[in-house]
Design a protein around this motif. Structure first.
Motif, PDB file in Angstrom:
ATOM      1  N   ILE A   1       0.016  83.340  14.266  1.00 37.06           N
ATOM      2  CA  ILE A   1       0.300  83.145  15.693  1.00 37.06           C
ATOM      3  C   ILE A   1       1.547  82.268  15.850  1.00 37.06           C
ATOM      4  O   ILE A   1       2.452  82.585  16.637  1.00 37.06           O
ATOM      5  CB  ILE A   1      -0.917  82.534  16.419  1.00 37.06           C
ATOM      6  N   ILE A   2       1.603  81.181  15.115  1.00 36.77           N
ATOM      7  CA  ILE A   2       2.755  80.273  15.196  1.00 36.77           C
ATOM      8  C   ILE A   2       4.030  80.977  14.735  1.00 36.77           C
ATOM      9  O   ILE A   2       5.080  80.848  15.378  1.00 36.77           O
ATOM     10  CB  ILE A   2       2.484  78.990  14.378  1.00 36.77           C
ATOM     11  N   ALA A   3       3.947  81.741  13.655  1.00 36.73           N
ATOM     12  CA  ALA A   3       5.130  82.468  13.164  1.00 36.73           C
ATOM     13  C   ALA A   3       5.619  83.468  14.206  1.00 36.73           C
ATOM     14  O   ALA A   3       6.837  83.612  14.415  1.00 36.73           O
ATOM     15  CB  ALA A   3       4.801  83.170  11.848  1.00 36.73           C
ATOM     16  N   HIS A   4       4.701  84.153  14.869  1.00 35.92           N
ATOM     17  CA  HIS A   4       5.091  85.100  15.918  1.00 35.92           C
ATOM     18  C   HIS A   4       5.766  84.353  17.068  1.00 35.92           C
ATOM     19  O   HIS A   4       6.809  84.798  17.589  1.00 35.92           O
ATOM     20  CB  HIS A   4       3.864  85.877  16.400  1.00 35.92           C
ATOM     21  N   VAL A  48       0.656  78.327  22.564  1.00 36.53           N
ATOM     22  CA  VAL A  48       1.438  77.656  21.538  1.00 36.53           C
ATOM     23  C   VAL A  48       2.756  77.234  22.175  1.00 36.53           C
ATOM     24  O   VAL A  48       3.463  78.079  22.724  1.00 36.53           O
ATOM     25  CB  VAL A  48       1.718  78.592  20.339  1.00 36.53           C
ATOM     26  N   SER A  49       3.080  75.963  22.115  1.00 38.79           N
ATOM     27  CA  SER A  49       4.358  75.505  22.636  1.00 38.79           C
ATOM     28  C   SER A  49       5.370  75.436  21.500  1.00 38.79           C
ATOM     29  O   SER A  49       5.105  74.817  20.462  1.00 38.79           O
ATOM     30  CB  SER A  49       4.240  74.134  23.297  1.00 38.79           C
ATOM     31  N   THR A  50       6.504  76.073  21.720  1.00 38.61           N
ATOM     32  CA  THR A  50       7.596  76.049  20.729  1.00 38.61           C
ATOM     33  C   THR A  50       8.797  75.285  21.286  1.00 38.61           C
ATOM     34  O   THR A  50       9.917  75.477  20.818  1.00 38.61           O
ATOM     35  CB  THR A  50       8.012  77.484  20.345  1.00 38.61           C
ATOM     36  N   GLN A  51       8.574  74.421  22.268  1.00 41.55           N
ATOM     37  CA  GLN A  51       9.688  73.706  22.890  1.00 41.55           C
ATOM     38  C   GLN A  51      10.379  72.749  21.925  1.00 41.55           C
ATOM     39  O   GLN A  51      11.581  72.547  22.018  1.00 41.55           O
ATOM     40  CB  GLN A  51       9.246  72.983  24.160  1.00 41.55           C
ATOM     41  N   ALA A  52       9.653  72.161  20.991  1.00 39.31           N
ATOM     42  CA  ALA A  52      10.252  71.272  19.988  1.00 39.31           C
ATOM     43  C   ALA A  52      10.484  72.072  18.705  1.00 39.31           C
ATOM     44  O   ALA A  52       9.556  72.696  18.193  1.00 39.31           O
ATOM     45  CB  ALA A  52       9.340  70.084  19.716  1.00 39.31           C
ATOM     46  N   PRO A  53      11.698  72.071  18.187  1.00 38.35           N
ATOM     47  CA  PRO A  53      11.996  72.915  17.032  1.00 38.35           C
ATOM     48  C   PRO A  53      11.213  72.566  15.763  1.00 38.35           C
ATOM     49  O   PRO A  53      10.970  73.434  14.933  1.00 38.35           O
ATOM     50  CB  PRO A  53      13.496  72.730  16.811  1.00 38.35           C
ATOM     51  N   ASP A  54      10.786  71.313  15.633  1.00 46.23           N
ATOM     52  CA  ASP A  54      10.096  70.898  14.407  1.00 46.23           C
ATOM     53  C   ASP A  54       8.608  70.637  14.602  1.00 46.23           C
ATOM     54  O   ASP A  54       7.939  70.191  13.685  1.00 46.23           O
ATOM     55  CB  ASP A  54      10.756  69.647  13.839  1.00 46.23           C
ATOM     56  N   VAL A 114       4.787  71.998  16.609  1.00 46.26           N
ATOM     57  CA  VAL A 114       4.068  73.064  17.300  1.00 46.26           C
ATOM     58  C   VAL A 114       2.833  72.462  17.949  1.00 46.26           C
ATOM     59  O   VAL A 114       2.110  71.682  17.336  1.00 46.26           O
ATOM     60  CB  VAL A 114       3.645  74.185  16.322  1.00 46.26           C
ATOM     61  N   GLU A 115       2.632  72.823  19.189  1.00 42.40           N
ATOM     62  CA  GLU A 115       1.439  72.409  19.919  1.00 42.40           C
ATOM     63  C   GLU A 115       0.569  73.660  20.064  1.00 42.40           C
ATOM     64  O   GLU A 115       1.014  74.661  20.621  1.00 42.40           O
ATOM     65  CB  GLU A 115       1.868  71.871  21.280  1.00 42.40           C
ATOM     66  N   PHE A 116      -0.648  73.631  19.533  1.00 40.98           N
ATOM     67  CA  PHE A 116      -1.569  74.778  19.507  1.00 40.98           C
ATOM     68  C   PHE A 116      -2.835  74.348  20.221  1.00 40.98           C
ATOM     69  O   PHE A 116      -3.568  73.496  19.728  1.00 40.98           O
ATOM     70  CB  PHE A 116      -1.859  75.144  18.045  1.00 40.98           C
ATOM     71  N   ARG A 117      -3.074  74.912  21.427  1.00 40.83           N
ATOM     72  CA  ARG A 117      -4.231  74.505  22.221  1.00 40.83           C
ATOM     73  C   ARG A 117      -4.960  75.733  22.743  1.00 40.83           C
ATOM     74  O   ARG A 117      -4.366  76.795  22.925  1.00 40.83           O
ATOM     75  CB  ARG A 117      -3.777  73.629  23.377  1.00 40.83           C
ATOM     76  N   SER A 118      -6.250  75.567  23.015  1.00 35.54           N
ATOM     77  CA  SER A 118      -7.067  76.675  23.500  1.00 35.54           C
ATOM     78  C   SER A 118      -7.834  76.247  24.745  1.00 35.54           C
ATOM     79  O   SER A 118      -8.259  75.097  24.868  1.00 35.54           O
ATOM     80  CB  SER A 118      -8.051  77.129  22.421  1.00 35.54           C
ATOM     81  N   TYR A 119      -8.002  77.232  25.654  1.00 35.23           N
ATOM     82  CA  TYR A 119      -8.652  76.977  26.937  1.00 35.23           C
ATOM     83  C   TYR A 119      -9.668  78.072  27.241  1.00 35.23           C
ATOM     84  O   TYR A 119      -9.497  79.226  26.850  1.00 35.23           O
ATOM     85  CB  TYR A 119      -7.616  76.960  28.076  1.00 35.23           C
ATOM     86  N   LEU A 120     -10.694  77.670  27.980  1.00 32.16           N
ATOM     87  CA  LEU A 120     -11.621  78.607  28.591  1.00 32.16           C
ATOM     88  C   LEU A 120     -11.559  78.356  30.095  1.00 32.16           C
ATOM     89  O   LEU A 120     -11.241  77.248  30.530  1.00 32.16           O
ATOM     90  CB  LEU A 120     -13.049  78.392  28.085  1.00 32.16           C
TER      91      LEU A 120
END
Length: 142
Positions: free
Chosen positions: A12-15, A110-116, A118-124
């Motif tokens: 997911i992060i790579a995509h 997944v937030s990719t705003q910072a180049p180095d 990754v913010e990975f969060r899940s919601y319901l």
């Protein structure tokens, strides 16, 4: 709580990184009646936009048929935010509150705003509001 294998998280992060600066989107399917995301399915962002995503209709039709044939269902719907935190936007919330959204599906951002980083969060969605859930990353479901 979303329990998900590290290999799927990495995909997911790579995509998300590969499609940056546009939003990436896709799903992770799993066996019907299960809560175990198993099959990573990257989708095409038909919008090709850094602020919005939608699945290509033909691609979604094909994937939905594959899931039906394989007795699978969507466990995770993911997308990236390219310049904001990993929190549902107003557009995300409008979709989540629509009659089309399945409240059982984990909504990963997944937030990719910072180049180095990754913010990975899940919601319901609970009572019409996004509720962040714990994400447990495991090596395997074994």
């Amino acid at each position: 709580m979303l329990t998900i294998e590290r290999a799927i998280v990495d995909k997911i992060i790579a995509h998300a990184r590969a499609d940056h600066p546009d939003e990436a989107c896709g799903i992770v399917a799993g066996p019907e009646g299960s809560d175990r995301p198993a099959r990573f399915i990257p989708m095409t962002n038909a919008e090709r936009s850094p602020t919005y995503h939608s699945f290509d209709n033909d691609e979604w039709f094909r994937v939905a048929n594959e899931m039906f044939d394989n007795d699978e269902e969507m466990i995770v719907h993911y997308h990236s935010h390219t310049s904001t935190e990993a929190y549902p936007s107003r557009t995300d919330l409008d979709y989540l509150r629509s009659s089309l959204a399945d409240p059982r599906v984990h909504r990963v951002i997944v937030s990719t705003q910072a180049p180095d980083e990754v913010e990975f969060r899940s919601y319901l969605l609970v009572d019409g509001e996004p509720v962040e859930e714990e994400v447990q990353i495991v090596e395997s479901y074994g």
